[in-house]
Motif scaffolding. Structure first.
Motif, PDB file in Angstrom:
ATOM      1  N   THR A  38      72.783  69.333  -4.325  1.00  0.00           N
ATOM      2  CA  THR A  38      72.292  69.328  -5.830  1.00  0.00           C
ATOM      3  C   THR A  38      71.502  70.694  -5.804  1.00  0.00           C
ATOM      4  O   THR A  38      71.555  71.649  -6.790  1.00  0.00           O
ATOM      5  N   LEU A  39      70.709  70.945  -4.804  1.00  0.00           N
ATOM      6  CA  LEU A  39      69.766  72.059  -4.980  1.00  0.00           C
ATOM      7  C   LEU A  39      70.679  73.519  -4.962  1.00  0.00           C
ATOM      8  O   LEU A  39      70.552  74.388  -5.831  1.00  0.00           O
ATOM      9  N   VAL A  40      71.662  73.489  -4.090  1.00  0.00           N
ATOM     10  CA  VAL A  40      72.594  74.530  -3.965  1.00  0.00           C
ATOM     11  C   VAL A  40      73.272  74.991  -5.034  1.00  0.00           C
ATOM     12  O   VAL A  40      73.433  75.978  -5.839  1.00  0.00           O
ATOM     13  N   PRO A  44      70.866  78.429  -9.350  1.00  0.00           N
ATOM     14  CA  PRO A  44      70.942  79.737 -10.271  1.00  0.00           C
ATOM     15  C   PRO A  44      70.508  79.258 -11.756  1.00  0.00           C
ATOM     16  O   PRO A  44      69.967  79.939 -12.349  1.00  0.00           O
ATOM     17  N   SER A  45      70.361  78.053 -12.005  1.00  0.00           N
ATOM     18  CA  SER A  45      70.098  77.465 -13.393  1.00  0.00           C
ATOM     19  C   SER A  45      68.751  76.942 -13.309  1.00  0.00           C
ATOM     20  O   SER A  45      68.468  76.581 -14.459  1.00  0.00           O
ATOM     21  N   ASN A  65      56.414  78.162  -8.261  1.00  0.00           N
ATOM     22  CA  ASN A  65      57.703  78.904  -8.096  1.00  0.00           C
ATOM     23  C   ASN A  65      58.695  77.671  -7.517  1.00  0.00           C
ATOM     24  O   ASN A  65      58.522  76.745  -7.086  1.00  0.00           O
ATOM     25  N   LYS A  66      59.853  78.004  -8.164  1.00  0.00           N
ATOM     26  CA  LYS A  66      61.056  77.176  -7.811  1.00  0.00           C
ATOM     27  C   LYS A  66      61.208  77.013  -6.317  1.00  0.00           C
ATOM     28  O   LYS A  66      61.942  76.166  -5.668  1.00  0.00           O
ATOM     29  N   ASN A  67      60.761  78.057  -5.606  1.00  0.00           N
ATOM     30  CA  ASN A  67      60.808  77.759  -3.966  1.00  0.00           C
ATOM     31  C   ASN A  67      60.180  76.288  -3.559  1.00  0.00           C
ATOM     32  O   ASN A  67      60.642  75.917  -2.314  1.00  0.00           O
ATOM     33  N   LEU A  68      59.398  75.948  -4.302  1.00  0.00           N
ATOM     34  CA  LEU A  68      58.911  74.625  -3.967  1.00  0.00           C
ATOM     35  C   LEU A  68      59.735  73.429  -3.792  1.00  0.00           C
ATOM     36  O   LEU A  68      59.699  72.422  -3.125  1.00  0.00           O
ATOM     37  N   LEU A  69      60.880  73.923  -4.399  1.00  0.00           N
ATOM     38  CA  LEU A  69      62.161  72.667  -4.136  1.00  0.00           C
ATOM     39  C   LEU A  69      62.477  72.687  -2.729  1.00  0.00           C
ATOM     40  O   LEU A  69      63.246  71.797  -2.392  1.00  0.00           O
ATOM     41  N   TYR A  70      62.334  73.471  -1.918  1.00  0.00           N
ATOM     42  CA  TYR A  70      62.524  73.416  -0.401  1.00  0.00           C
ATOM     43  C   TYR A  70      61.855  72.243   0.291  1.00  0.00           C
ATOM     44  O   TYR A  70      62.092  71.812   1.147  1.00  0.00           O
ATOM     45  N   PHE A  71      60.524  72.059  -0.419  1.00  0.00           N
ATOM     46  CA  PHE A  71      59.745  70.947   0.113  1.00  0.00           C
ATOM     47  C   PHE A  71      60.312  69.489   0.054  1.00  0.00           C
ATOM     48  O   PHE A  71      60.302  69.110   1.254  1.00  0.00           O
ATOM     49  N   ASN A 132      63.029  65.030 -10.429  1.00  0.00           N
ATOM     50  CA  ASN A 132      61.958  65.144 -11.231  1.00  0.00           C
ATOM     51  C   ASN A 132      61.549  66.454 -11.466  1.00  0.00           C
ATOM     52  O   ASN A 132      61.053  67.106 -12.676  1.00  0.00           O
ATOM     53  N   ILE A 133      61.536  67.250 -10.511  1.00  0.00           N
ATOM     54  CA  ILE A 133      61.164  68.706 -10.175  1.00  0.00           C
ATOM     55  C   ILE A 133      61.991  69.431 -11.097  1.00  0.00           C
ATOM     56  O   ILE A 133      61.679  70.289 -12.013  1.00  0.00           O
ATOM     57  N   ILE A 134      63.386  69.274 -10.775  1.00  0.00           N
ATOM     58  CA  ILE A 134      64.459  70.205 -11.457  1.00  0.00           C
ATOM     59  C   ILE A 134      64.651  69.874 -12.905  1.00  0.00           C
ATOM     60  O   ILE A 134      64.413  70.644 -13.765  1.00  0.00           O
ATOM     61  N   SER A 135      64.457  68.568 -13.270  1.00  0.00           N
ATOM     62  CA  SER A 135      64.659  68.130 -14.708  1.00  0.00           C
ATOM     63  C   SER A 135      63.320  68.182 -15.533  1.00  0.00           C
ATOM     64  O   SER A 135      63.355  67.979 -16.833  1.00  0.00           O
ATOM     65  N   LYS A 136      62.103  68.418 -14.719  1.00  0.00           N
ATOM     66  CA  LYS A 136      60.788  68.451 -15.442  1.00  0.00           C
ATOM     67  C   LYS A 136      60.475  67.396 -16.333  1.00  0.00           C
ATOM     68  O   LYS A 136      60.064  67.481 -17.371  1.00  0.00           O
ATOM     69  N   THR A 137      60.815  66.256 -15.681  1.00  0.00           N
ATOM     70  CA  THR A 137      60.522  64.898 -16.585  1.00  0.00           C
ATOM     71  C   THR A 137      59.211  64.428 -15.989  1.00  0.00           C
ATOM     72  O   THR A 137      58.920  64.606 -14.832  1.00  0.00           O
TER      73      THR A 137
END
Length: 164
Positions: A38-40, A44-45, A65-71, A132-137
């Motif tokens: 999902t992350l990979v 880009p979007s 920053n979106k690099n937080l998604l690695y956490f 939730n982080i990706i969708s900002k919900t």
């Protein structure tokens, strides 16, 4: 005043995995693969700014920053590996009952299934965080996670007493 207690030696038993444990392991591994995929695929979007913190009501109250998604992925993988190693040593766990030759296999199997179930729940929880982080919900992490985790722990402690 110090005292010494004779430490009882617990039997070390090699246990095969049950179908329930294998299903839970499968769910955890597929979930980790899903998280990474999902992350990979969505990287880009994803906007450069993502939610960094959710308040007690689930509202976003900090951004980063979106690099937080690695956490979430890194945390899930580390916890998965640690708990997978831990499942190999059920004789070293703390138990609510005395372990004897007669009940060791039942107690070890119950405790190992608990660890595998908790591991799967944690991985699924990190998928929820990532989503939730990706969708900002809005996200109610704590109440949902605590309810599920505490429910699992209570069930397995009850089961351990029942199987003593």
């Amino acid at each position: 005043m110090a005292f010494s207690e004779k430490k009882s030696v617990r039997p070390i038993i090699k246990l095969s995995f049950t179908s329930t444990e294998l299903i839970l392991e499968f769910i955890a591994v597929i979930s980790l693969i899903f998280m990474i995929g999902t992350l990979v695929s969505s990287w880009p979007s994803i906007s450069e700014v993502v939610p960094k913190h959710f308040g007690p009501t689930g509202e976003i109250d900090a951004w980063g920053n979106k690099n937080l998604l690695y956490f979430p992925i890194t945390s899930a993988v580390i916890i998965y590996i640690f708990l997978s190693v831990l499942t190999r040593f059920p004789h070293s766990y703390n138990y609510p009952v005395n372990i004897t030759e007669e009940n060791a296999e039942r107690q070890y199997r119950t405790a190992r299934t608990l660890i595998i179930a908790v591991k799967t729940e944690i991985v699924l929880f990190f998928i929820y965080i990532q989503w939730n982080i990706i969708s900002k919900t809005k996200a109610l992490f704590l109440p949902v996670f605590l309810f599920i985790l505490l429910g699992t722990l209570c069930y397995f402690v009850y089961r351990a007493y029942k199987l003593k």
